[in-house]
Design an enzyme around this catalytic site. Structure first.
Site, PDB file in Angstrom:
ATOM      1  N   ASP A  65       3.436   9.557  -0.548  1.00 29.47           N
ATOM      2  CA  ASP A  65       2.161   8.707  -0.295  1.00 29.47           C
ATOM      3  C   ASP A  65       2.129   7.593  -1.174  1.00 29.47           C
ATOM      4  O   ASP A  65       2.365   7.465  -2.336  1.00 29.47           O
ATOM      5  CB  ASP A  65       1.078   9.474  -0.224  1.00 29.47           C
ATOM      6  CG  ASP A  65       0.287   9.364   0.932  1.00 29.47           C
ATOM      7  OD1 ASP A  65      -0.123   8.229   1.468  1.00 29.47           O
ATOM      8  OD2 ASP A  65      -0.762  10.222   1.431  1.00 29.47           O
ATOM      9  N   HIS A  76       0.827  -1.132   0.042  1.00 28.79           N
ATOM     10  CA  HIS A  76      -0.099  -0.151   0.089  1.00 28.79           C
ATOM     11  C   HIS A  76       0.944   1.163  -0.035  1.00 28.79           C
ATOM     12  O   HIS A  76       0.385   2.510  -0.161  1.00 28.79           O
ATOM     13  CB  HIS A  76      -1.079   0.096   1.211  1.00 28.79           C
ATOM     14  CG  HIS A  76      -2.079  -1.129   1.025  1.00 28.79           C
ATOM     15  ND1 HIS A  76      -3.239  -0.794   0.647  1.00 28.79           N
ATOM     16  CD2 HIS A  76      -2.073  -2.344   1.129  1.00 28.79           C
ATOM     17  CE1 HIS A  76      -3.988  -1.845   0.715  1.00 28.79           C
ATOM     18  NE2 HIS A  76      -3.324  -2.841   0.905  1.00 28.79           N
TER      19      HIS A  76
END
Ligand code: ADQ
Length: 488
Positions: A378, A166
């Site tokens: 991110d 992720h």
């Protein structure tokens, strides 16, 4: 084929009350997307239950009862507080998390953390072995459990093994700082399918394999890479995670949210609202964002009294010293900027430090004229996607960090910024604010199309197809077709 989903944490919140332990489901996009699939296919979720106090028969009973309630099997991995501390606070949060976000100076390479990661992997492997059937697909989630696949293979498991990361995958000059770089990389290449968020991450993984494992054969396909090493083959591909677009857009359109937005509008009459929503984390770039807003107020006095930054921060990992320092830094910056610019009837920054209820969050998303999403790095950033989904009036502008994974697919219809460049972010604020509705609408339409098509069910479908799972219409109601062109 049954899917056995393994993650660091189970989607459970366990609480001890007067009458013993109670459990309820934790919220989140992944839980919402996976639950129907697991239910329909009779799948299982394995992970830690979130507390070391719940052990033995009590733990088994609580997870069984939870599983019966939610409609899929659940198995908990029992871990002691000490193991979990060394593994989660140490190996995961003090090493892998900062390193993979390019923040190597935040790393604390303690050898015992690596030992504890192995110990925890063995504990996970025990539970997997006890619960897995010969034809089950094992889908392991995220950076905490990169080495679990290898441990399972060493124990003789022959199941199909898939993995999804992720968070970003770093380039070789950063990855190579990891004292256990070879073990981690080799461990990863024990999975048959490796999912990454962006093409950039895939290229980084490929460069690391090239640098550290020159004996591995690499073959580049249209959208994936194949690695072969020690007789095993891994396919690595790009699967940008999405959100449940229809759910967000649907709830944002309800009269309850509408009413809340109307009330908020009244209290912010005559103001343009800039919104930041983040977990408390140094990767999210909150201090840089606050400084940028301060710089915008200094440079562009026309923003005074007409612009408010609402910064919502969810408390997270508060026992880790870096996170405590970050909280203090944010509070100081908010106080400084508000101290300098506040006037009667106008406070420039509203700082909300708590997890807000879903309805309120969606009301903020819908209200905000500008979504200011500026992480330093991110994996994806779901806030950017949630903001677009809730912009049902299509009047918002997304200002997005070029270092968020989301920028790969949304970048060309957003205002892209370098979050470290305070002047650049400061300049983007008036630029976004003066955009007319006619200028805002086409960009927001493009953003919403990508977020709608590449939703979380599309993500699941794409990943499972790469694992060779025949879906046969078993995906959610909103299953979408193939990825559209990037926005713009
Ligand atoms: P996170 O680092 O947690 O996820 P992100 O993708 O932004 O980051 O998701 C945060 C979630 O928390 C969003 O769903 C948001 O709505 C929610 N949230 C944030 N602030 C909140 C508040 N104050 N109140 C309530 N809810 C709040 C990791 C990776 C990301 C990747 C995701 C999914 O770090 O890069 O996008 O996994 O793969």
């Amino acid at each position: 084929m049954r899917i056995v989903f393994v993650s660091n944490r189970l989607p459970i919140v366990a609480e001890r009350g007067d009458e013993g332990w109670t459990t309820h489901a934790s919220a989140g996009g992944l839980v919402t997307a996976l639950a129907p699939l697991l239910k329909r296919w009779g799948g299982m979720w394995i992970g830690w239950a979130g507390t070391a106090e719940l052990q033995g028969a009590e733990l088994a009973a609580a997870t069984r009862e939870f599983g019966e309630r939610v409609g899929y099997d659940v198995a908990a991995v029992p871990l002691s507080t000490e193991d979990y501390g060394f593994f989660y606070q140490g190996f995961c949060n003090e090493i892998i998390w900062p390193l993979f976000h390019d923040l190597q100076s935040f790393c604390n390479f303690v050898p015992e953390y690596w030992t504890s990661a192995h110990k925890v992997e063995e504990a996970f492997a025990d539970v997997v072995e006890r619960n897995v059937g010969p034809d089950d697909l094992l889908w392991i989630q995220d950076y905490h459990l990169m080495g679990l696949g290898q441990t399972l293979i060493r124990r003789g498991l022959r199941n199909k093994l898939a993995f999804f990361l992720h968070i970003p995958f770093p380039p070789p000059d950063i990855f190579c700082k990891l004292p256990w770089r070879l073990d981690v990389l080799k461990g990863l290449l024990h999975y048959q399918v490796i999912g990454l968020q962006t093409r950039h991450d895939l290229n980084n993984l490929s460069d690391c394999v090239h640098a550290l494992l020159p004996a591995a054969e690499r073959q580049e396909g249209a959208s994936e890479l194949r690695f072969e090493i020690e007789g095993r083959e891994s396919i690595a591909g790009v699967f940008p995670i999405g959100i449940d677009f229809d759910e967000f857009a649907g709830v944002a359109a309800t009269s309850a949210v509408e009413q809340q937005v109307a009330e908020m509008r009244q209290s912010y009459a005559g103001q343009q609202i800039i919104l930041g929503v983040d977990r408390l984390d140094y990767t999210k770039g909150i201090p840089y964002r606050l400084r940028s807003f301060g710089r915008a107020l200094e440079r562009y006095p026309e923003l005074h009294r007409k612009t408010t930054l609402v910064q919502i921060v969810v408390p997270s990992r508060e026992t880790v010293p870096e996170y405590q320092n970050l909280k203090g830094e944010i509070e100081r910056l908010v106080a400084q900027i508000n101290g300098k610019y506040t006037q009667p009837g106008w406070v420039p920054i509203h700082h909300v430090f708590r997890s807000v209820e879903r309805q309120e969050l969606l009301a903020w998303y819908r209200l905000a004229d500008v979504g200011l999403v500026t992480p330093l790095k991110d994996g994806m950033n779901l806030v950017a996607k949630e903001y677009c989904a809730c912009q049902i009036d299509m009047n918002g502008v997304l200002v997005l960090s070029e270092f968020a994974g989301a920028s790969e697919r949304l970048g060309s219809a957003a205002v892209l910024v370098n979050p470290y460049d305070i002047d650049c972010v400061a300049a983007a604020i008036p630029l976004a604010i003066i955009m007319t509705p006619e200028e805002r609408r086409p960009s927001m339409e493009k953003l919403r199309t990508v977020v709608r098509v590449e939703n979380v069910y599309w993500w699941l479908g794409q990943f499972l197809q790469a694992c060779g799972v025949a879906l046969n219409g078993k995906m959610s109601p909103t299953t979408a077709g193939p990825a559209g062109e990037p926005a713009g």
